[in-house]
Every structure is written in C-alpha cells, then in structure tokens.
Design an enzyme around this catalytic site. Sequence first.
Site, PDB file in Angstrom:
ATOM      1  CG  ASP A 124      -2.098   0.994   0.982  1.00  0.00           C
ATOM      2  OD1 ASP A 124      -2.276   1.440  -0.155  1.00  0.00           O
ATOM      3  OD2 ASP A 124      -2.786   1.339   1.958  1.00  0.00           O
ATOM      4  CB  CYS A 185     -20.068  -1.444  -7.433  1.00  0.00           C
ATOM      5  SG  CYS A 185     -19.578  -1.693  -9.139  1.00  0.00           S
ATOM      6  CB  CYS A 205     -13.898   7.971  -3.418  1.00  0.00           C
ATOM      7  SG  CYS A 205     -13.903   6.401  -2.569  1.00  0.00           S
ATOM      8  CB  CYS A 231     -16.843   4.311   1.857  1.00  0.00           C
ATOM      9  SG  CYS A 231     -18.307   3.890   0.885  1.00  0.00           S
TER      10      CYS A 231
HETATM   11  S1  SF4 Z   1     -17.454  -5.041  -9.193  1.00  0.00           S
HETATM   12 FE1  SF4 Z   1     -19.444  -4.027  -9.378  1.00  0.00          FE
HETATM   13  S2  SF4 Z   1     -20.185  -4.599 -11.415  1.00  0.00           S
HETATM   14 FE2  SF4 Z   1     -18.523  -6.013 -10.912  1.00  0.00          FE
HETATM   15  S3  SF4 Z   1     -19.555  -7.781 -10.029  1.00  0.00           S
HETATM   16 FE3  SF4 Z   1     -18.978  -6.433  -8.318  1.00  0.00          FE
HETATM   17  S4  SF4 Z   1     -20.782  -5.140  -7.968  1.00  0.00           S
HETATM   18 FE4  SF4 Z   1     -21.038  -6.089  -9.972  1.00  0.00          FE
HETATM   19  S1  SF4 Z   2     -15.787   3.514  -1.569  1.00  0.00           S
HETATM   20 FE1  SF4 Z   2     -17.857   4.343  -1.297  1.00  0.00          FE
HETATM   21  S2  SF4 Z   2     -17.806   6.401  -2.149  1.00  0.00           S
HETATM   22 FE2  SF4 Z   2     -15.961   5.330  -2.878  1.00  0.00          FE
HETATM   23  S3  SF4 Z   2     -16.553   4.473  -4.848  1.00  0.00           S
HETATM   24 FE3  SF4 Z   2     -17.002   2.882  -3.360  1.00  0.00          FE
HETATM   25  S4  SF4 Z   2     -19.139   3.229  -2.753  1.00  0.00           S
HETATM   26 FE4  SF4 Z   2     -18.427   5.070  -3.803  1.00  0.00          FE
END
Ligand code: SF4
Ligand code: SF4
Length: 365
Positions: A124, A185, A205, A231
């Site tokens: 990281d 997502c 984000c 998150c």
């Molecule tokens: S990364 Fe996003 S689009 Fe791909 S399988 Fe996971 S939730 Fe679905």
């Molecule tokens: S971590 Fe949270 S804010 Fe960032 S892209 Fe994923 S869902 Fe969106």
Amino acid sequence: MNLREAIEEKALNLGLTNLKITHGKPFLSERALLQERLQMGLLTATAAGNIITRTDPELALPGAASIICAALPYKFSQDIRQENRLARYARLRDYHAVLGSAMEDLAKLIQIEQPAAQFRISVDTGPLVERAAACRAGVGYIGKNCSLITQNHGSFVLLGALLTTVALPADEPLPTRICGTCRACLDACPTGALEAPYTLRETACLSYLTQKKGWIPREYRTLIKEKLWGCDVCQDVCPYNQLQPAPDLTLWNTEDDTIFLPDLHTILRWGNKEYRTALQMSALYWRGRTVLQRNALLMLGNRHNGEDAAAIAACLRDPRPVIRGHAAWALGEIQTGLAQQRLLQALEHEKDKNVQEEMKSALQV
Ligand code: SF4
Ligand code: SF4
C-alpha cells in the site's frame, strides 16, 4: 520441492492466499491510465504519487526480475461485533505491519536459497502499484468498482508485493473480466464517485474524503452518513463478496487484533493520549485524531438528535478551526434551541473566517 513451491507453501502457512508471480517489466498501460486520470482530475496527487516510479519496478529495486504477489483476506464472521462505521480493513490491527511482516518472511525464505538476492516490499504505502502487479500476475480481476476481485475471497483482500532480483517463472493474467452486465456497485455508490465502469473519481470517494485532512466539502457531509472512516459500500454490494468463506485466521488474532472504538461523545473528548491508547495499533493512527473527531461531528450532525447538541457545542471552544467549523455544521443540522443559542454565542467571539462562515450558514443568516 522447488523454490516456487516452497514460497507457495510458506505463504499458505502464513495465512496469505492467491500467491502469483509476475515479471519485473514496467506497467506501461497502468502508467498511461494513471497519467490520463491525473490530468482529468480523477486522481488525488497523493494517490497518484510519483507515477513513473510507481510503475517501474526497476526504479523501486534495481535488477527487479520478479514480483511475488499475494492477498490477505480480511472479511471475518466476527465482524458482526463491530459497527459499520469503520471500513472493514480498519477494524483490525494495522495491515501494513501484518502483511509487511509476512512478505518479509517470504523474502527470508528465498534468501536461504539465494543469498545474494535483493528485495523490496510494497504494501500500500510502498513504491509499486500493487493492484496492477496483482492483476498482471493473475491474483484476480479488476471489477467495475475498481477493486481487485479474487475468485475465492472476493475483493476484501489486502495486497502485498515482494520485488526480487531472483527470476521466477511468471504466471499469466486471468483471461476475462467478470462483471458482465452487473452494475450494483455503480448504482450503490452514495456520491457517484464511480462515474463509469472502472472509473473512480477519487476526490468524490468517501473512502478518500473520510481520510483526508482539513475541511470536508459541504456537498459530501450528509452523504457520509454513519461513516467514521472509509467506505465499503461498493464492495459490500458486490456479488463476489456475498458468499465468501471466513478466511483462515493465521495472521490476525481477532480477539487481540480487533479495534473497538468508544461512542462518538467519548471520541470528541479525546486528547492525544486517549487517541494513542485507543488507536496506536490501527491503520488509522497515522492520520491523527483531528480527522476522526471531524468525522465524528459529521456523523452526529447526520443523526439529527437533539441530545447530542451539548456534546457538539462543547467543540465550538476547540482550538482547531476545522473542529469548530464542523461542529457548527453539525449544530446546524440539529437545529434545536440549544444548538442555535450556542452558535450565536460562539459567533460573537469567532475570529476565523472559515469558521464564521460555517456558523452563519448553520444559523442561516
Ligand atoms: S465489481 Fe461491481 S459490477 Fe462487478 S460484479 Fe462487483 S458489484 Fe457487480
Ligand atoms: S468507496 Fe464508497 S464512495 Fe468510494 S466508490 Fe465505493 S461506494 Fe463510492
């Protein structure tokens, strides 16, 4: 047993999974992508780092011939004891130390056979884009949420890379992308930071915003909701993370290595000593208590509970403008008589222009 098999066996014994190896050539397509994203304003300068250095193993370790990549799963069934206010990785002892030390053990094993070998570990904060290395080595695929997804542990894995001058047989990347028509997502992201499949605007984000220092832009404060740090939304909704078995806990002892935080009022009262005692073994510790206390104020504002007003109002006397300013915002969300009264009193004495503005905005004057 050859060297490769010995490395794999050691990794498994350490609790690492998905060990794969790639060659030490530069990551040219990743470099172009990072440069393009930086120009488009999608990346923070900190996240981008030095793009040339991060994408050229030779610059990180002269003579780098191989990169050994491994994953450390971190989604445990014991997570139910913890609130979701911390991202999963932050509920455990600092992974930099845990994973870094495991990668070091792999290096020691190789050095027994190859005493002249040189190594560099990247976890990281290291010199290399570990995710690109893991992808090229075949540890997993990059999903539309920009996380690396492994077939056996989903995306709740931390990635470590060990650069070495020893030439080891390289693995192939996995052949296909895995998301298909899924876009869970993208639909679930609270801020729209996932602007398109495989495209993350880091500055929007919540993972970045809750970790950055300073002021949180107003448009994101309500979207932070109950997040104190990090998150996981775009990973929690991913089908590849739904049915993952609890990993073998050889690197973390969930009794001793779990971070438990007190209630938000206590966090607001923390001095440096209390902060150190609570978080010194955590990956959050390096950020300092102000970031966590600022986020606690946002969480309290988002709860809209009048009973929190006195605890928040006490922060209007804090010497740090960022704490006074976010306290003002939180009181503005609560809007009780006490909240208004304390804001008016504090505004009379406030010297900092940014805090004054926050107070006026909270008072709607
Ligand atoms: S990364 Fe996003 S689009 Fe791909 S399988 Fe996971 S939730 Fe679905
Ligand atoms: S971590 Fe949270 S804010 Fe960032 S892209 Fe994923 S869902 Fe969106």
